[in-house]
Write a protein that holds these residues in place. Structure first.
Motif, PDB file in Angstrom:
ATOM      1  N   MET A  85       0.844  -1.216   0.000  1.00  0.00           N
ATOM      2  CA  MET A  85       0.000   0.000   0.000  1.00  0.00           C
ATOM      3  C   MET A  85       0.867   1.249   0.000  1.00  0.00           C
ATOM      4  SD  MET A  85      -2.748  -1.120   2.849  1.00  0.00           S
ATOM      5  CE  MET A  85      -3.934  -2.418   2.549  1.00  0.00           C
ATOM      6  N   LEU A  86       1.940   1.221   0.767  1.00  0.00           N
ATOM      7  CA  LEU A  86       2.833   2.383   0.830  1.00  0.00           C
ATOM      8  C   LEU A  86       3.461   2.640  -0.538  1.00  0.00           C
ATOM      9  CD1 LEU A  86       4.526   1.673   4.283  1.00  0.00           C
ATOM     10  CD2 LEU A  86       2.736   3.361   3.775  1.00  0.00           C
ATOM     11  N   ALA A  87       3.884   1.571  -1.198  1.00  0.00           N
ATOM     12  CA  ALA A  87       4.465   1.722  -2.538  1.00  0.00           C
ATOM     13  C   ALA A  87       3.393   2.228  -3.511  1.00  0.00           C
ATOM     14  CB  ALA A  87       5.037   0.387  -3.007  1.00  0.00           C
ATOM     15  N   ASP A  88       2.171   1.719  -3.341  1.00  0.00           N
ATOM     16  CA  ASP A  88       1.058   2.071  -4.229  1.00  0.00           C
ATOM     17  C   ASP A  88       0.756   3.572  -4.196  1.00  0.00           C
ATOM     18  OD1 ASP A  88      -1.078   1.417  -5.954  1.00  0.00           O
ATOM     19  OD2 ASP A  88      -2.489   1.306  -4.286  1.00  0.00           O
ATOM     20  N   ILE A  89       0.893   4.215  -3.018  1.00  0.00           N
ATOM     21  CA  ILE A  89       0.581   5.649  -2.968  1.00  0.00           C
ATOM     22  C   ILE A  89       1.814   6.517  -3.231  1.00  0.00           C
ATOM     23  CG2 ILE A  89      -1.446   5.401  -1.468  1.00  0.00           C
ATOM     24  CD1 ILE A  89       0.477   6.699   0.737  1.00  0.00           C
ATOM     25  N   GLY A  90       2.925   5.893  -3.577  1.00  0.00           N
ATOM     26  CA  GLY A  90       4.075   6.684  -4.018  1.00  0.00           C
ATOM     27  C   GLY A  90       5.192   6.855  -3.003  1.00  0.00           C
ATOM     28  N   CYS A  91       5.152   6.093  -1.909  1.00  0.00           N
ATOM     29  CA  CYS A  91       6.282   6.157  -0.962  1.00  0.00           C
ATOM     30  C   CYS A  91       7.493   5.491  -1.595  1.00  0.00           C
ATOM     31  CB  CYS A  91       5.963   5.379   0.312  1.00  0.00           C
ATOM     32  SG  CYS A  91       4.790   6.209   1.360  1.00  0.00           S
ATOM     33  N   SER A  92       8.660   5.985  -1.249  1.00  0.00           N
ATOM     34  CA  SER A  92       9.872   5.336  -1.743  1.00  0.00           C
ATOM     35  C   SER A  92      10.700   4.746  -0.596  1.00  0.00           C
ATOM     36  CB  SER A  92      10.711   6.333  -2.545  1.00  0.00           C
ATOM     37  OG  SER A  92      10.714   7.586  -1.920  1.00  0.00           O
ATOM     38  N   TYR A  93      10.499   5.232   0.604  1.00  0.00           N
ATOM     39  CA  TYR A  93      11.250   4.747   1.764  1.00  0.00           C
ATOM     40  C   TYR A  93      10.286   4.396   2.895  1.00  0.00           C
ATOM     41  CZ  TYR A  93      15.600   6.932  -0.038  1.00  0.00           C
ATOM     42  OH  TYR A  93      16.709   7.281  -0.777  1.00  0.00           O
ATOM     43  N   VAL A  94      10.778   3.576   3.825  1.00  0.00           N
ATOM     44  CA  VAL A  94      10.045   3.355   5.074  1.00  0.00           C
ATOM     45  C   VAL A  94      11.055   3.120   6.200  1.00  0.00           C
ATOM     46  CG1 VAL A  94       9.703   0.873   4.543  1.00  0.00           C
ATOM     47  CG2 VAL A  94       8.230   2.007   6.221  1.00  0.00           C
ATOM     48  N   ILE A  95      10.790   3.756   7.328  1.00  0.00           N
ATOM     49  CA  ILE A  95      11.648   3.581   8.510  1.00  0.00           C
ATOM     50  C   ILE A  95      11.294   2.241   9.161  1.00  0.00           C
ATOM     51  CG2 ILE A  95      12.192   4.515  10.802  1.00  0.00           C
ATOM     52  CD1 ILE A  95      11.372   7.312   9.697  1.00  0.00           C
ATOM     53  N   VAL A  96      12.281   1.449   9.507  1.00  0.00           N
ATOM     54  CA  VAL A  96      12.006   0.216  10.257  1.00  0.00           C
ATOM     55  C   VAL A  96      12.899   0.163  11.498  1.00  0.00           C
ATOM     56  CG1 VAL A  96      11.230  -1.152   8.261  1.00  0.00           C
ATOM     57  CG2 VAL A  96      13.601  -1.249   8.907  1.00  0.00           C
ATOM     58  N   GLY A  97      12.314  -0.333  12.584  1.00  0.00           N
ATOM     59  CA  GLY A  97      13.093  -0.541  13.805  1.00  0.00           C
ATOM     60  C   GLY A  97      13.462   0.727  14.542  1.00  0.00           C
ATOM     61  N   HIS A  98      12.678   1.796  14.385  1.00  0.00           N
ATOM     62  CA  HIS A  98      12.956   2.992  15.182  1.00  0.00           C
ATOM     63  C   HIS A  98      12.921   2.610  16.670  1.00  0.00           C
ATOM     64  CE1 HIS A  98      12.520   6.923  17.021  1.00  0.00           C
ATOM     65  NE2 HIS A  98      13.019   7.423  15.900  1.00  0.00           N
ATOM     66  N   SER A  99      13.740   3.255  17.471  1.00  0.00           N
ATOM     67  CA  SER A  99      13.821   2.862  18.895  1.00  0.00           C
ATOM     68  C   SER A  99      12.476   3.020  19.603  1.00  0.00           C
ATOM     69  CB  SER A  99      14.897   3.662  19.615  1.00  0.00           C
ATOM     70  OG  SER A  99      14.572   5.025  19.613  1.00  0.00           O
ATOM     71  N   GLU A 100      11.637   3.967  19.129  1.00  0.00           N
ATOM     72  CA  GLU A 100      10.313   4.111  19.760  1.00  0.00           C
ATOM     73  C   GLU A 100       9.441   2.894  19.447  1.00  0.00           C
ATOM     74  OE1 GLU A 100       9.518   8.064  18.245  1.00  0.00           O
ATOM     75  OE2 GLU A 100      11.199   8.776  19.455  1.00  0.00           O
ATOM     76  N   ARG A 101       9.583   2.335  18.262  1.00  0.00           N
ATOM     77  CA  ARG A 101       8.861   1.101  17.932  1.00  0.00           C
ATOM     78  C   ARG A 101       9.412  -0.053  18.769  1.00  0.00           C
ATOM     79  NH1 ARG A 101       4.308   1.925  15.906  1.00  0.00           N
ATOM     80  NH2 ARG A 101       4.310  -0.338  15.881  1.00  0.00           N
TER      81      ARG A 101
END
Ligand code: PGA
Length: 251
Positions: A85-101
């Motif tokens: 879905m993120l790719a579908d709306i035009g995202c190119s990056y995604v943050i993974v494993g942020h310390s808050e997560r």
């Protein structure tokens, strides 16, 4: 090969329709008056992704997400948002494993590795966040923590996955505290992270972008970005204003 600087904004749980409008207009105007050498990325909360993406389409600014679902989907996962879905709306990056997560939502290294893989499967570039707490630093465990956090993704996804990934070193004690790592501390951690990847593939290691995150502001970014192994920044608080994000991108 020279690594292109990346300056990425992480809006966390801040923003509104009006703020996205004002921010995007100010960012576009700022870029029209003077271009920026660094690649720019902004990661607002999910509801504002499509709006920001549309507003910044012509401005050569990428839009990314702060998180993604662990299952590939589609499926019965109420409340989740998939990489597709993120790719579908035009995202190119995604943050993974942020310390808050990791801290607030109990994401462990295995879950982070699965999200990293999902992102790549959908054609997104994951920004893998790693970093030690103050307690871990003070007890001399920094390298062990970084080796484990990065090593799990290396083991699960393979070194070739890092051809299309970004790593962000974010010491937990520096996030939102106003207490930035010194350039020496940042350089030491970044060189250590690069060495972990280079040990498996020297070319992939030398071409990998490693961002620093944790209280980066316009007045400390230049010193941090001057470090040999610091390839840009992941910016929280200072990314909410277009002027300060641009000032950081221009150092
Ligand atoms: P900060 O946040 O710049 O507000 O410290 C950085 C981050 O959490 O990505």
């Amino acid at each position: 090969m020279a690594r292109k600087r990346l300056v990425a904004g992480n809006w966390k749980l801040y923003g509104s329709v009006a703020q996205v409008q004002d921010f995007s207009a100010a960012l576009k105007q700022g870029l029209q008056s003077a271009s920026v050498d660094a690649e720019l990325l902004v990661c607002p909360p999910y509801p504002y992704l499509a709006q920001m993406q549309a507003l910044l389409l012509e401005a050569d600014v990428n839009v990314g997400a702060q998180n993604l679902a662990e299952p590939a989907g589609p499926g019965a996962y109420t409340g989740e948002v998939s990489a597709t879905m993120l790719a579908d709306i035009g995202c190119s990056y995604v943050i993974v494993g942020h310390s808050e997560r990791r801290q607030l939502y109990a994401e462990d290294d295995t879950a982070v590795a699965a999200k990293f893989a999902r992102a790549q499967d959908a054609g997104l570039t994951p920004i893998l966040c790693v970093g030690e707490t103050l307690e871990q630093r003070e007890s001399g465990a920094m390298q062990e923590v970084l080796r484990r956090q990065l090593g799990t993704v290396l083991a699960e996804c393979g070194v070739a996955a890092f051809k299309r990934a970004v790593v962000a070193y974010e010491p937990v004690w520096a996030i939102g505290t106003g207490r930035t790592a010194s350039p020496e501390q940042a350089q030491e951690a970044h060189a250590f992270l690069r060495a972990q990847v280079s040990a498996e593939d020297a070319t992939i290691g030398s071409e990998l972008s490693i961002l620093y995150g944790g209280s980066v502001k316009p007045d400390n970014a230049a010193q941090l970005f001057a470090c040999e192994d610091v390839d840009g920044g992941l910016i929280g608080g200072a990314s909410l204003e277009a002027e300060s994000l641009l000032a950081i991108a221009r150092v």
